[in-house]
Write a protein that holds these residues in place. Structure first.
Motif, PDB file in Angstrom:
ATOM      1  N   HIS A  66       0.844  -1.201   0.000  1.00 14.08           N
ATOM      2  CA  HIS A  66       0.000   0.000   0.000  1.00 14.08           C
ATOM      3  C   HIS A  66       0.879   1.252   0.000  1.00 14.08           C
ATOM      4  CE1 HIS A  66      -4.090   1.640   0.811  1.00 14.08           C
ATOM      5  NE2 HIS A  66      -3.342   2.710   1.083  1.00 14.08           N
ATOM      6  N   VAL A  67       0.570   2.193  -0.886  1.00 12.60           N
ATOM      7  CA  VAL A  67       1.397   3.403  -1.022  1.00 12.60           C
ATOM      8  C   VAL A  67       0.549   4.651  -0.820  1.00 12.60           C
ATOM      9  CG1 VAL A  67       2.961   4.689  -2.549  1.00 12.60           C
ATOM     10  CG2 VAL A  67       2.861   2.196  -2.694  1.00 12.60           C
ATOM     11  N   ASN A  68       0.938   5.445   0.173  1.00 16.02           N
ATOM     12  CA  ASN A  68       0.290   6.730   0.395  1.00 16.02           C
ATOM     13  C   ASN A  68       1.269   7.791  -0.096  1.00 16.02           C
ATOM     14  OD1 ASN A  68      -0.891   9.055   1.284  1.00 16.02           O
ATOM     15  ND2 ASN A  68      -1.311   8.316   3.350  1.00 16.02           N
ATOM     16  N   ASN A  69       0.993   8.267  -1.318  1.00 17.58           N
ATOM     17  CA  ASN A  69       1.947   9.163  -1.977  1.00 17.58           C
ATOM     18  C   ASN A  69       1.670  10.623  -1.618  1.00 17.58           C
ATOM     19  OD1 ASN A  69       3.995   9.908  -3.654  1.00 17.58           O
ATOM     20  ND2 ASN A  69       2.814   9.725  -5.538  1.00 17.58           N
ATOM     21  N   GLY A  70       1.646  10.910  -0.331  1.00 17.63           N
ATOM     22  CA  GLY A  70       1.389  12.284   0.106  1.00 17.63           C
ATOM     23  C   GLY A  70       2.674  13.078   0.183  1.00 17.63           C
ATOM     24  N   ALA A  71       2.670  14.099   1.039  1.00 11.80           N
ATOM     25  CA  ALA A  71       3.878  14.923   1.187  1.00 11.80           C
ATOM     26  C   ALA A  71       5.046  14.042   1.629  1.00 11.80           C
ATOM     27  CB  ALA A  71       3.627  16.019   2.207  1.00 11.80           C
ATOM     28  N   ASN A  72       4.765  13.156   2.586  1.00 12.54           N
ATOM     29  CA  ASN A  72       5.762  12.159   2.981  1.00 12.54           C
ATOM     30  C   ASN A  72       5.218  10.793   2.580  1.00 12.54           C
ATOM     31  OD1 ASN A  72       7.569  13.932   4.301  1.00 12.54           O
ATOM     32  ND2 ASN A  72       6.131  14.030   6.015  1.00 12.54           N
ATOM     33  N   ILE A  73       5.948  10.139   1.711  1.00 15.90           N
ATOM     34  CA  ILE A  73       5.457   8.850   1.209  1.00 15.90           C
ATOM     35  C   ILE A  73       5.443   7.807   2.337  1.00 15.90           C
ATOM     36  CG2 ILE A  73       7.714   8.059   0.362  1.00 15.90           C
ATOM     37  CD1 ILE A  73       6.111   7.052  -2.151  1.00 15.90           C
ATOM     38  N   LYS A  74       4.285   7.110   2.455  1.00 17.03           N
ATOM     39  CA  LYS A  74       4.158   6.071   3.489  1.00 17.03           C
ATOM     40  C   LYS A  74       3.836   4.757   2.793  1.00 17.03           C
ATOM     41  CE  LYS A  74       2.391   9.135   7.072  1.00 17.03           C
ATOM     42  NZ  LYS A  74       1.138   9.647   7.637  1.00 17.03           N
ATOM     43  N   ILE A  75       4.585   3.751   3.158  1.00 13.44           N
ATOM     44  CA  ILE A  75       4.383   2.442   2.517  1.00 13.44           C
ATOM     45  C   ILE A  75       4.189   1.376   3.578  1.00 13.44           C
ATOM     46  CG2 ILE A  75       5.375   0.752   0.913  1.00 13.44           C
ATOM     47  CD1 ILE A  75       7.141   3.024  -0.155  1.00 13.44           C
ATOM     48  N   ASP A  76       3.225   0.494   3.328  1.00 12.72           N
ATOM     49  CA  ASP A  76       3.070  -0.646   4.226  1.00 12.72           C
ATOM     50  C   ASP A  76       2.857  -1.918   3.431  1.00 12.72           C
ATOM     51  OD1 ASP A  76       0.075  -1.264   4.059  1.00 12.72           O
ATOM     52  OD2 ASP A  76       0.026   0.859   4.599  1.00 12.72           O
ATOM     53  N   ILE A  77       3.183  -3.016   4.064  1.00  8.55           N
ATOM     54  CA  ILE A  77       3.000  -4.348   3.464  1.00  8.55           C
ATOM     55  C   ILE A  77       2.007  -5.092   4.341  1.00  8.55           C
ATOM     56  CG2 ILE A  77       4.130  -6.582   3.042  1.00  8.55           C
ATOM     57  CD1 ILE A  77       5.709  -4.993   1.271  1.00  8.55           C
ATOM     58  N   SER A  78       1.013  -5.689   3.710  1.00 10.87           N
ATOM     59  CA  SER A  78       0.027  -6.421   4.521  1.00 10.87           C
ATOM     60  C   SER A  78      -0.355  -7.740   3.852  1.00 10.87           C
ATOM     61  CB  SER A  78      -1.213  -5.557   4.740  1.00 10.87           C
ATOM     62  OG  SER A  78      -1.778  -5.205   3.508  1.00 10.87           O
ATOM     63  N   SER A  79      -0.876  -8.625   4.640  1.00  9.56           N
ATOM     64  CA  SER A  79      -1.351  -9.904   4.104  1.00  9.56           C
ATOM     65  C   SER A  79      -2.631 -10.313   4.836  1.00  9.56           C
ATOM     66  CB  SER A  79      -0.275 -10.985   4.269  1.00  9.56           C
ATOM     67  OG  SER A  79       0.134 -11.043   5.619  1.00  9.56           O
ATOM     68  N   GLU A  80      -3.436 -11.064   4.128  1.00  6.38           N
ATOM     69  CA  GLU A  80      -4.762 -11.417   4.668  1.00  6.38           C
ATOM     70  C   GLU A  80      -4.668 -12.299   5.905  1.00  6.38           C
ATOM     71  OE1 GLU A  80      -7.323 -13.026   1.653  1.00  6.38           O
ATOM     72  OE2 GLU A  80      -7.157 -11.192   0.464  1.00  6.38           O
ATOM     73  N   ILE A  81      -5.615 -12.059   6.806  1.00  4.36           N
ATOM     74  CA  ILE A  81      -5.766 -12.947   7.971  1.00  4.36           C
ATOM     75  C   ILE A  81      -7.260 -13.269   8.105  1.00  4.36           C
ATOM     76  CG2 ILE A  81      -3.745 -12.194   9.278  1.00  4.36           C
ATOM     77  CD1 ILE A  81      -5.697 -10.385  10.935  1.00  4.36           C
ATOM     78  N   LYS A  82      -7.562 -14.270   8.883  1.00  6.78           N
ATOM     79  CA  LYS A  82      -8.976 -14.606   9.104  1.00  6.78           C
ATOM     80  C   LYS A  82      -9.525 -13.685  10.188  1.00  6.78           C
ATOM     81  CE  LYS A  82      -8.992 -19.416   7.732  1.00  6.78           C
ATOM     82  NZ  LYS A  82      -7.809 -20.248   7.827  1.00  6.78           N
ATOM     83  N   VAL A  83     -10.728 -13.171   9.976  1.00  3.87           N
ATOM     84  CA  VAL A  83     -11.339 -12.264  10.968  1.00  3.87           C
ATOM     85  C   VAL A  83     -11.508 -12.991  12.304  1.00  3.87           C
ATOM     86  CG1 VAL A  83     -13.341 -10.783  11.455  1.00  3.87           C
ATOM     87  CG2 VAL A  83     -12.520 -11.012   9.128  1.00  3.87           C
ATOM     88  N   SER A  84     -11.726 -14.305  12.221  1.00  2.25           N
ATOM     89  CA  SER A  84     -11.906 -15.080  13.451  1.00  2.25           C
ATOM     90  C   SER A  84     -10.647 -15.067  14.330  1.00  2.25           C
ATOM     91  CB  SER A  84     -12.284 -16.524  13.107  1.00  2.25           C
ATOM     92  OG  SER A  84     -11.267 -17.097  12.323  1.00  2.25           O
ATOM     93  N   GLN A  85      -9.491 -14.796  13.683  1.00  6.19           N
ATOM     94  CA  GLN A  85      -8.238 -14.729  14.452  1.00  6.19           C
ATOM     95  C   GLN A  85      -8.208 -13.502  15.370  1.00  6.19           C
ATOM     96  OE1 GLN A  85      -5.723 -15.489  10.687  1.00  6.19           O
ATOM     97  NE2 GLN A  85      -4.390 -16.201  12.330  1.00  6.19           N
ATOM     98  N   LEU A  86      -9.142 -12.564  15.143  1.00  5.62           N
ATOM     99  CA  LEU A  86      -9.161 -11.334  15.946  1.00  5.62           C
ATOM    100  C   LEU A  86     -10.053 -11.469  17.181  1.00  5.62           C
ATOM    101  CD1 LEU A  86      -9.379  -8.770  13.010  1.00  5.62           C
ATOM    102  CD2 LEU A  86      -7.334  -9.481  14.260  1.00  5.62           C
ATOM    103  N   GLY A  87     -10.559 -12.632  17.364  1.00  2.00           N
ATOM    104  CA  GLY A  87     -11.404 -12.854  18.544  1.00  2.00           C
ATOM    105  C   GLY A  87     -12.753 -13.411  18.134  1.00  2.00           C
TER     106      GLY A  87
END
Lengths: 180, 238
Positions: A66-87
């Protein structure tokens, strides 16, 4: 333009690629692995705020860049998880109260609700009017290095990703699609 | 006869050398270092473009290869699981042991096929990885060369500009020395010298042409002045 310029062979410009102008099929290096861009999704967060996300695959794993190309570029890497893993009650709480729990625990780590956004998104392969609406909640860990992002697309259509933030220099060797 | 032949051959060889030297001189005259350097950089950019395409192709094949390895490994594992399930079913008498053996053997054969495919794909992947590393090094080398020569080109352009300006300036100076102001001033000086010499010559001639009366008058004139001097001395009591 001189008369002989007509016969001159036009110099081919090599497109300089970076994280902001990749297309489907482009290749990049991250974490000592080569990744191919499989899809590109545009996000509209309102107030003229746009971000985009590449789905990249290294032949084994598939992650979102994910790329947020604003004044300061912010980048993150994510991968899918199961919602059930959140409780056990995480999804039910959202469905019942239209809001998530304020705090969650995932893989023995504590996360707190940080932001709530309303957004629209579409793949670059979709038609111009095929924007999907969703609500997004972001949970961050104590040192704000990792996050859990939860998207609600419909009444019970909820998905989640786990991710972390990276620096621009961690991505390198951008190559055009070999099919171009 | 043999000597004549050798003599003609010698002349022809020398003529050829002269022609070669002249051709090279003409070629040298047309060589523009800036244009040739720019062309060299353009050629390197074409090489870079080709190398980048080759690298992208190899990396794409590398990723595809990894994907295929994962798929064949999964298939291999699945067939093994299927073979085990079939044998379990035979134990619970869901199917005959003959059918179970046949189907389990078939599943194991498929498992082996996929294991062999995995092995082959892994060897391919290694080849792609080696090629990718080599191409990557090549790309880096070409990029570095382009960068270096683009900087050299900037220096070359600056040097040629300085050289052209110096040439122009020196040319101006050399032209001014031979037929410009300095030359004119020298001529004027010579002219003045000549005029002065001429004037002196006329004066000498004029002196030579004095009559005896003029000489007498001159002497008397001198005497008059002497008398005046004596009168003054007398007046002063000297």
């Amino acid at each position: 333009m001189g008369i002989f310029d007509f016969f001159k062979k036009k110099e081919k410009e090599i497109k300089e690629l970076d994280i902001t102008n990749l297309d489907i099929g482009c290749i990049l290096d991250y974490d000592l692995r080569s990744w191919i861009v499989k899809d590109k999704t545009e996000y509209d967060w309102g107030n003229n705020q746009f971000t985009f996300e590449y789905t990249i695959n290294d032949g084994g794993d598939s992650v979102y860049l994910h790329v947020n190309n604003g004044a300061n570029i912010k980048i993150d890497i994510s991968s899918e998880i199961k919602v059930s893993q959140l409780g056990a009650n995480f999804k039910a709480t959202i469905v019942e109260r239209d809001a998530p729990l304020k705090e969650i625990t995932f893989e023995n780590e504590h996360y707190i609700l940080s932001d709530e956004f309303m957004g629209h998104c579409k793949s670059i392969n979709d038609d111009e009017d095929e924007w999907s609406e969703f609500v997004n909640w972001v949970f961050i860990n104590k040192d704000e290095s990792k996050f859990i992002s939860v998207n609600r697309w419909g009444e019970t259509d909820i998905d989640a990703v786990k991710g972390y933030y990276i620096k621009v220099f961690e991505l390198s060797n951008f190559l055009s699609s070999p099919n171009n | 006869m043999k000597f004549l032949k050798k003599y003609i051959m010698g002349i022809l060889s020398r003529l050829f050398k002269i022609g070669q030297a002249e051709a090279n001189a003409i070629a040298d005259k047309f060589e523009d270092p800036i244009k040739l350097t720019e062309q060299g950089i353009r050629d390197m950019k074409v090489d870079l473009d080709n190398s980048l395409k080759a690298l992208a192709e190899v990396k794409a094949m590398q990723i595809r290869s990894k994907q295929e390895i994962k798929q064949s490994e999964e298939a291999s594992s699945n067939y093994e699981q299927k073979a085990m399930s079939i044998l379990k079913k035979a134990q619970t008498s869901d199917i005959t042991s003959q059918d179970a053996d046949r189907l389990a053997s078939e599943a194991l054969r498929k498992k082996d096929e996929n294991t062999a495919a995995t092995k082959r794909k892994k060897a391919e992947l290694k080849t792609f990885e080696t090629s990718s590393e080599k191409l990557d090094l090549n790309v880096k080398k070409i990029r570095s060369n382009i960068n270096q020569w683009e900087n050299e080109l900037k220096t070359l352009k600056a040097r040629i500009k300085v050289s052209e300006t110096s040439l122009k300036l020196n040319k101006q100076l050399s032209e001014t020395d031979s037929s410009g102001t300095i030359s004119m001033l020298e001529k004027m000086k010579e002219k003045v010298d000549a005029d002065e010499a001429l004037s002196e010559a006329y004066e000498d001639i004029s002196n030579e042409n004095q009559s005896i009366d003029d000489e007498i008058n001159n002497v008397l004139k001198e005497d008059t002045s002497s008398e005046s001097l004596d009168e003054l001395k007398k007046k002063m009591g000297i």
